[in-house]
Design a protein around this motif. Structure first.
Motif, PDB file in Angstrom:
ATOM      1  N   PHE A 197      86.599  14.833 -57.909  1.00  0.00           N
ATOM      2  CA  PHE A 197      85.776  14.433 -59.050  1.00  0.00           C
ATOM      3  C   PHE A 197      85.057  15.655 -59.606  1.00  0.00           C
ATOM      4  N   ARG A 198      84.958  15.730 -60.918  1.00  0.00           N
ATOM      5  CA  ARG A 198      84.258  16.836 -61.570  1.00  0.00           C
ATOM      6  C   ARG A 198      83.071  16.275 -62.336  1.00  0.00           C
ATOM      7  N   PHE A 199      81.957  17.003 -62.302  1.00  0.00           N
ATOM      8  CA  PHE A 199      80.756  16.537 -62.983  1.00  0.00           C
ATOM      9  C   PHE A 199      79.894  17.714 -63.405  1.00  0.00           C
ATOM     10  N   VAL A 200      79.024  17.437 -64.361  1.00  0.00           N
ATOM     11  CA  VAL A 200      78.004  18.397 -64.757  1.00  0.00           C
ATOM     12  C   VAL A 200      76.657  17.698 -64.569  1.00  0.00           C
ATOM     13  N   PRO A 201      75.668  18.408 -64.049  1.00  0.00           N
ATOM     14  CA  PRO A 201      74.364  17.794 -63.794  1.00  0.00           C
ATOM     15  C   PRO A 201      73.742  17.137 -65.024  1.00  0.00           C
ATOM     16  N   SER A 202      73.990  17.701 -66.208  1.00  0.00           N
ATOM     17  CA  SER A 202      73.396  17.128 -67.416  1.00  0.00           C
ATOM     18  C   SER A 202      73.865  15.695 -67.662  1.00  0.00           C
ATOM     19  N   ASP A 203      75.102  15.353 -67.284  1.00  0.00           N
ATOM     20  CA  ASP A 203      75.578  13.969 -67.421  1.00  0.00           C
ATOM     21  C   ASP A 203      74.793  13.028 -66.519  1.00  0.00           C
ATOM     22  N   ILE A 204      74.471  13.496 -65.330  1.00  0.00           N
ATOM     23  CA  ILE A 204      73.691  12.679 -64.398  1.00  0.00           C
ATOM     24  C   ILE A 204      72.278  12.498 -64.944  1.00  0.00           C
ATOM     25  N   LEU A 205      71.691  13.562 -65.482  1.00  0.00           N
ATOM     26  CA  LEU A 205      70.338  13.477 -66.033  1.00  0.00           C
ATOM     27  C   LEU A 205      70.278  12.507 -67.216  1.00  0.00           C
ATOM     28  N   VAL A 206      71.333  12.470 -68.038  1.00  0.00           N
ATOM     29  CA  VAL A 206      71.391  11.506 -69.143  1.00  0.00           C
ATOM     30  C   VAL A 206      71.425  10.087 -68.583  1.00  0.00           C
ATOM     31  N   GLN A 207      72.239   9.864 -67.548  1.00  0.00           N
ATOM     32  CA  GLN A 207      72.334   8.530 -66.935  1.00  0.00           C
ATOM     33  C   GLN A 207      71.004   8.082 -66.336  1.00  0.00           C
ATOM     34  N   LEU A 208      70.212   9.030 -65.850  1.00  0.00           N
ATOM     35  CA  LEU A 208      68.907   8.685 -65.276  1.00  0.00           C
ATOM     36  C   LEU A 208      67.995   8.026 -66.311  1.00  0.00           C
ATOM     37  N   ASN A 209      68.199   8.354 -67.588  1.00  0.00           N
ATOM     38  CA  ASN A 209      67.369   7.781 -68.654  1.00  0.00           C
ATOM     39  C   ASN A 209      67.754   6.348 -69.005  1.00  0.00           C
ATOM     40  N   VAL A 210      68.965   5.935 -68.650  1.00  0.00           N
ATOM     41  CA  VAL A 210      69.428   4.600 -69.034  1.00  0.00           C
ATOM     42  C   VAL A 210      69.767   3.699 -67.842  1.00  0.00           C
TER      43      VAL A 210
ATOM     44  N   ALA B   6      68.359   2.267 -64.463  1.00  0.00           N
ATOM     45  CA  ALA B   6      67.159   2.092 -63.627  1.00  0.00           C
ATOM     46  C   ALA B   6      67.492   2.227 -62.141  1.00  0.00           C
ATOM     47  N   GLU B   7      68.653   1.741 -61.721  1.00  0.00           N
ATOM     48  CA  GLU B   7      69.033   1.830 -60.302  1.00  0.00           C
ATOM     49  C   GLU B   7      69.214   3.289 -59.888  1.00  0.00           C
ATOM     50  N   LEU B   8      69.840   4.076 -60.737  1.00  0.00           N
ATOM     51  CA  LEU B   8      70.041   5.500 -60.453  1.00  0.00           C
ATOM     52  C   LEU B   8      68.692   6.216 -60.388  1.00  0.00           C
ATOM     53  N   LYS B   9      67.792   5.836 -61.272  1.00  0.00           N
ATOM     54  CA  LYS B   9      66.453   6.438 -61.302  1.00  0.00           C
ATOM     55  C   LYS B   9      65.701   6.118 -60.003  1.00  0.00           C
ATOM     56  N   THR B  10      65.830   4.901 -59.515  1.00  0.00           N
ATOM     57  CA  THR B  10      65.195   4.511 -58.251  1.00  0.00           C
ATOM     58  C   THR B  10      65.750   5.343 -57.099  1.00  0.00           C
ATOM     59  N   LYS B  11      67.042   5.569 -57.130  1.00  0.00           N
ATOM     60  CA  LYS B  11      67.682   6.313 -56.037  1.00  0.00           C
ATOM     61  C   LYS B  11      67.294   7.792 -56.047  1.00  0.00           C
ATOM     62  N   ILE B  12      67.122   8.384 -57.227  1.00  0.00           N
ATOM     63  CA  ILE B  12      66.698   9.796 -57.246  1.00  0.00           C
ATOM     64  C   ILE B  12      65.236   9.906 -56.813  1.00  0.00           C
ATOM     65  N   GLU B  13      64.445   8.887 -57.102  1.00  0.00           N
ATOM     66  CA  GLU B  13      63.055   8.877 -56.619  1.00  0.00           C
ATOM     67  C   GLU B  13      63.051   8.900 -55.087  1.00  0.00           C
ATOM     68  N   ALA B  14      63.963   8.145 -54.473  1.00  0.00           N
ATOM     69  CA  ALA B  14      64.054   8.108 -53.009  1.00  0.00           C
ATOM     70  C   ALA B  14      64.509   9.456 -52.445  1.00  0.00           C
ATOM     71  N   LEU B  15      65.306  10.198 -53.219  1.00  0.00           N
ATOM     72  CA  LEU B  15      65.794  11.504 -52.757  1.00  0.00           C
ATOM     73  C   LEU B  15      64.698  12.568 -52.744  1.00  0.00           C
ATOM     74  N   LYS B  16      63.575  12.286 -53.372  1.00  0.00           N
ATOM     75  CA  LYS B  16      62.473  13.256 -53.404  1.00  0.00           C
ATOM     76  C   LYS B  16      61.966  13.584 -52.002  1.00  0.00           C
ATOM     77  N   ARG B  17      62.159  12.680 -51.051  1.00  0.00           N
ATOM     78  CA  ARG B  17      61.703  12.960 -49.682  1.00  0.00           C
ATOM     79  C   ARG B  17      62.477  14.127 -49.049  1.00  0.00           C
ATOM     80  N   TYR B  18      63.650  14.446 -49.603  1.00  0.00           N
ATOM     81  CA  TYR B  18      64.453  15.564 -49.095  1.00  0.00           C
ATOM     82  C   TYR B  18      64.232  16.843 -49.906  1.00  0.00           C
ATOM     83  N   THR B  19      63.390  16.764 -50.907  1.00  0.00           N
ATOM     84  CA  THR B  19      63.152  17.918 -51.773  1.00  0.00           C
ATOM     85  C   THR B  19      61.650  18.144 -51.928  1.00  0.00           C
ATOM     86  N   PRO B  20      60.992  18.616 -50.888  1.00  0.00           N
ATOM     87  CA  PRO B  20      59.538  18.811 -50.951  1.00  0.00           C
ATOM     88  C   PRO B  20      59.133  19.689 -52.134  1.00  0.00           C
TER      89      PRO B  20
END
Length: 197
Positions: A108-121, A123-137
């Motif tokens: 699979f190929r991806f660019v981070p900007s596509d993921i960031l666009v999806q985060l705006n629309v 809600a489930e993806l946004k919740t999951k990136i919020e949970a990932l913050k525990r791994y990124t102090p």
């Protein structure tokens, strides 16, 4: 100790050890020619058997996955707990990327900007990136969290930067290791009843 004579192992043995002993993978679909050549060395049945026996003598087990190779070891309790924490992180990261695109996997190929666009629309993806913050102090912005997670996955050789200009990444075959890890988790009927919805 009965270690095979140096002539019996491939000339790339030191290179293989250097990569694998860092906990990294050697993947069949890597863009780097040197990595693919190392994969071909390991994928030769005769070499694999010799190297398996050779590394086993120094307490490393050469493991073969679907398009990738890695080392495993018998771990003491402290290392085992650290590995379990790492596995939790990988499960969360896998869940995040599969939420972004269910077909996210080897090749699979991806660019981070596509993921960031999806985060705006999404809600489930946004919740999951919020949970990932525990791994990124010390990172609060979604772009910073995503960047850290992607860099961690590159360091572990699950992703590689394929095009620096467009910031396009490719998912390596070692990503199947994470998918297999999740599939190996068995939840009994009793445990299902205890898991909150």
């Amino acid at each position: 100790m009965n270690i095979p004579k140096q002539g019996a192992t491939p000339k790339q043995t030191a290179q293989l050890f250097e990569v694998l002993s860092k906990g990294q993978f050697i993947c069949s679909n890597a863009s780097d020619d040197d990595t693919r050549k190392l994969f071909d060395v390991l994928d030769d049945e005769g070499n694999f058997e010799v190297l398996y026996d050779y590394f086993r003598q120094i307490n490393f087990t050469l493991e073969k996955g679907d398009g990738y190779y890695y080392f495993s070891r018998v771990e003491n309790r402290a290392d085992l707990e650290r590995k379990i924490e790492q596995a939790f992180k990988w499960v969360d990261v896998l869940d995040f990327f599969k939420t972004f695109d269910y077909s996210f996997g080897s090749g699979f190929r991806f660019v981070p900007s596509d993921i960031l666009v999806q985060l705006n629309v999404n809600a489930e993806l946004k919740t999951k990136i919020e949970a990932l913050k525990r791994y990124t102090p010390n990172r609060t912005k979604h772009s910073d969290v995503l960047s850290k997670i992607i860099n961690d996955m590159r360091g572990d050789r699950f992703f590689e930067l394929e095009n620096e200009i467009s910031e396009q990444y490719k998912v390596l075959s070692s990503f199947k290791y994470l998918e297999d890890l999740v599939l190996a988790i068995q939840i009994t009927d009793e445990a299902k009843n205890e898991i909150p919805e």
